[in-house]
Write a protein that holds these residues in place. Structure first.
Motif, short mmCIF file in Angstrom:
data_model
loop_
_atom_site.label_atom_id
_atom_site.label_comp_id
_atom_site.label_asym_id
_atom_site.label_seq_id
_atom_site.Cartn_x
_atom_site.Cartn_y
_atom_site.Cartn_z
N GLU A 183 -25.09 6.73 39.70
CA GLU A 183 -25.87 6.34 38.51
C GLU A 183 -26.11 4.83 38.49
OE1 GLU A 183 -25.84 7.11 33.66
OE2 GLU A 183 -23.98 7.31 34.82
N GLU A 184 -25.07 4.06 38.77
CA GLU A 184 -25.20 2.60 38.81
C GLU A 184 -26.21 2.17 39.87
OE1 GLU A 184 -22.53 -1.34 40.03
OE2 GLU A 184 -21.56 0.63 39.79
N ALA A 185 -26.09 2.76 41.06
CA ALA A 185 -27.00 2.41 42.16
C ALA A 185 -28.45 2.76 41.83
CB ALA A 185 -26.56 3.12 43.45
N CYS A 186 -28.65 3.91 41.19
CA CYS A 186 -30.02 4.34 40.84
C CYS A 186 -30.64 3.42 39.80
CB CYS A 186 -30.01 5.78 40.35
SG CYS A 186 -29.77 6.99 41.67
N PHE A 187 -29.84 3.00 38.82
CA PHE A 187 -30.38 2.08 37.81
C PHE A 187 -30.76 0.74 38.44
CE2 PHE A 187 -28.11 4.49 34.28
CZ PHE A 187 -29.29 4.94 33.70
N VAL A 188 -29.89 0.23 39.32
CA VAL A 188 -30.17 -1.05 39.98
C VAL A 188 -31.39 -0.94 40.89
CG1 VAL A 188 -29.28 -2.73 41.63
CG2 VAL A 188 -27.81 -1.88 39.83
N ASN A 189 -31.48 0.15 41.64
CA ASN A 189 -32.60 0.32 42.56
C ASN A 189 -33.91 0.59 41.83
OD1 ASN A 189 -30.74 -0.03 44.57
ND2 ASN A 189 -30.63 2.12 45.17
N ARG A 190 -33.83 1.34 40.73
CA ARG A 190 -35.04 1.57 39.94
C ARG A 190 -35.49 0.26 39.29
NH1 ARG A 190 -35.37 6.16 35.31
NH2 ARG A 190 -34.31 4.54 34.09
N ALA A 191 -34.54 -0.60 38.94
CA ALA A 191 -34.89 -1.92 38.41
C ALA A 191 -35.69 -2.72 39.44
CB ALA A 191 -33.61 -2.69 38.04
N LEU A 192 -35.33 -2.59 40.72
CA LEU A 192 -36.08 -3.26 41.77
C LEU A 192 -37.52 -2.73 41.83
CD1 LEU A 192 -36.40 -5.06 44.26
CD2 LEU A 192 -35.45 -3.18 45.65
N CYS A 203 -37.57 -3.13 33.88
CA CYS A 203 -36.59 -3.67 34.82
C CYS A 203 -35.36 -4.18 34.07
CB CYS A 203 -37.23 -4.80 35.63
SG CYS A 203 -36.06 -5.67 36.70
N ASN A 204 -35.59 -4.91 33.00
CA ASN A 204 -34.47 -5.43 32.19
C ASN A 204 -33.64 -4.30 31.61
OD1 ASN A 204 -34.16 -8.23 32.22
ND2 ASN A 204 -35.94 -8.54 30.93
N LEU A 205 -34.31 -3.24 31.16
CA LEU A 205 -33.59 -2.10 30.57
C LEU A 205 -32.71 -1.42 31.61
CD1 LEU A 205 -33.07 -0.20 28.22
CD2 LEU A 205 -35.10 1.10 28.88
#
Length: 435
Positions: A183-192, A203-205
Motif C-alpha cells: 500500500e505504501e509503495a503504491c501510494f508513493v508510485n502513484r504520486a510519481l 500527488c500531494n494527497l
C-alpha cells in the motif's frame, strides 16, 4: 525391457499426432476447449478444400494458410487483436456477440491468490508501465492494487474440492505487514505518476497517505516538495524538504530540490517586493493627485460609465508632487457638425486658444466657419447650464471657479461659430428644460 518401454512411450505420447485428448487431465481439456486453436488460427468462412495456391491452382492450400488467406489485412489485424499476445486495445476484444475466452482466463488469473498477491501483481504491472513512462497506465495499475487491498477475500468455491484438501495456513500478521508495504509503495508510485501528469494536488494527497503509513518515506517527502514547488507553495515545499532531510540528511536529490526551493523563494519574494513597491507608488500618486485637485478647488465626478481612454488620465507632471503642473484629457466637441477632436494632455496653465491654433483649420470645414477668431467655447456647469470658456483664459482659472466639474476624468469643451452661438445656446437650454 527398453524396447517395451519405448513402444509404450510412443503410444502414450503419439509423437506423430501430438498428445491425445484422453492423455490430458479433464480440467486441462476443459480449459483448452474453445481457447487454444486446434487446426487453424482463424475461423473458416467456407470450405478449406476450395482454397488453392494462386501459382498452382491444382494444389490446395494448407488449412492454416487457407484460414489466413480468406481475410483481408485489416480483418487479420482485428482477429489478432483478440489474441492476448497480440492485443493493442481491450475495447473491442469481445468480437461480435461473444466473449473472448482467452482474455477472460488471463483476467481471472489476475485475481487469484491473497490480497497481497493480487495487489503485488498489479503493482508490478504498474512498475513496468512506469519504467517506459506510460504514466496513465501505471497510475491505473497502482489504483487497482490499492483497490485490491481493500477488497473482501474471495470465498472458497465448493467445486474446487473438500475444505480439508491441502489447506494453506496464512500468517495474518506477516500478511498484514506485506499488505501495508504494498500500500505504501503504491501510494508513493502513484504520486510519481500524478507528478509527471501535473496532477499536483493528487500527488500531494498520495504522498500524505503514504506518509501516514511510514513518515520516514523519503520519496514521499521529495515528491510532495516537488508538487508544492510546482504550485508555488513555497513554505510547504520547504517544510517537506526539511522533513525529508531529517530522515536522510545526505540525500542528494532532496538537497538539490531544497536549493531549488530556496532560489524560487528568493525570486517570489523579489516579485512580491516589486508588487508592494508598485502598489505603494500608486497609492502615493493617488494621494498626491487628490491633494492637488482639492488644493486647486477643482470638482470631479464619476458617472459610472467612464469612456475608454487607455493611458489618458488626469496627471501631475511629478506624480508625487501635488504642487506640480496638472494636465487633463480633453475633447473638443463641434455640436453643429457632430465632429470632435481629442487632446490627450491639456495643461492647467494653457488656454483653449493655444490648442485651437494648431487644431485649426479643420479638414471637414469647407465653409471656413471655424477659425480661432470666429468661434466661441462653452463648458457645462455643475447645475446643468453653460459657462463661456475664454479662449485666452487659463484652464485652471476656469476650473477653480467651482462652477465646472471634470466628469470621468475628462474635460468637454463645446466649440461653435460666433454667428451661430446664440441659436445653439437656445437649443441647448430647450433640450435641457424639463417638459
Amino acid at each position: 525391457m527398453a524396447q517395451a518401454l519405448s513402444k509404450d512411450l510412443d503410444k502414450s505420447l503419439d509423437l506423430k499426432g501430438g498428445p491425445s485428448e484422453s492423455a490430458l487431465p479433464a480440467s486441462s481439456s476443459r480449459l483448452l476447449d474453445g481457447v487454444v486453436p486446434q487446426d487453424v488460427p482463424f475461423p473458416m468462412k467456407g470450405d478449406i478444400q476450395t482454397m488453392t495456391c494462386p501459382s498452382q491452382p491444382s494444389v490446395a492450400l494448407p488449412p492454416a494458410m487457407a484460414s489466413v488467406k480468406q481475410y483481408t489485412a485489416d480483418e487479420v489485424l482485428k482477429l489478432m487483436n483478440r489474441t492476448p499476445l497480440f492485443m493493442t486495445t481491450l475495447d473491442e476484444t469481445d468480437g461480435e456477440g461473444g466473449d473472448n475466452l482467452e482474455l477472460e482466463a488471463i483476467r481471472a488469473l489476475a485475481y487469484e491468490g491473497t490480497r497481497a498477491e493480487i495487489a503485488g501483481n498489479f503493482k508490478e504491472q504498474g512498475n513496468d508501465m512506469a519504467k517506459v513512462k506510460r504514466w496513465v497506465d501505471a497510475k491505473e495499475f497502482y489504483s487497482k492494487a490499492l483497490a485490491a487491498l481493500k477488497a473482501p477475500l474471495k470465498p472458497q468455491d465448493p467445486d474446487e474440492g473438500p475444505a480439508d484438501m491441502d489447506v494453506v495456513e496464512v500468517d495474518e500478521e506477516a500478511e498484514g505487514k506485506k499488505e501495508l508495504q504494498i500500500e505504501e509503495a503504491c501510494f508513493v508510485n502513484r504520486a510519481l505518476c500524478n507528478l509527471e501528469l501535473k496532477n499536483y494536488r493528487s500527488c500531494n494527497l498520495d504522498c500524505a497517505l503514504a506518509l501516514r503509513i511510514n513518515s520516514s518515506n523519503v520519496k514521499a517527502w521529495y515528491r510532495s516538495a516537488s508538487a508544492c514547488l510546482a504550485l508555488d507553495k513555497i513554505p510547504e515545499a520547504e517544510d517537506s524538504c526539511a522533513r525529508g532531510l531529517e530522515v536522510d540528511p545526505d540525500n542528494a536529490a532532496l538537497r538539490l530540490l531544497h536549493v531549488k526551493v530556496g532560489k524560487r523563494k528568493e525570486y517570489v519574494e523579489s516579485l512580491q517586493r516589486e508588487r508592494r513597491k508598485r502598489e505603494e507608488q500608486k497609492r502615493a500618486e493617488e494621494r498626491a493627485l487628490k491633494m492637488a485637485l482639492k488644493g486647486r478647488n477643482i470638482l470631479t465626478r464619476q458617472s459610472g460609465q467612464p469612456p475608454e481612454m487607455e493611458d489618458a488620465t488626469i496627471k501631475l507632471s511629478d506624480p508625487l508632487d501635488a504642487s506640480s503642473t496638472l494636465s487633463f484629457p480633453a475633447i473638443l466637441l463641434y455640436p453643429l457638425q457632430l465632429q470632435s477632436d481629442f487632446i490627450k494632455a491639456f495643461q492647467e496653465t494653457e488656454s483653449v486658444g493655444q490648442h485651437l491654433t494648431y487644431i485649426f483649420p479643420l479638414p471637414w470645414d469647407e465653409k471656413n466657419e471655424y477659425t480661432p477668431e470666429s468661434v466661441e467655447c462653452y463648458m457645462e456647469t455643475v447645475s446643468g447650464g453653460l459657462i463661456k470658456a475664454g479662449k485666452k483664459m487659463s484652464l485652471l482659472k476656469i476650473l477653480n471657479s467651482g462652477k465646472v466639474e471634470v466628469v470621468d476624468g475628462m474635460l468637454k469643451i463645446n466649440v461653435v461659430p460666433k454667428a451661430k452661438a446664440a441659436e445653439w445656446i437656445e437649443d441647448f437650454k430647450r433640450k435641457r428644460r424639463p417638459t
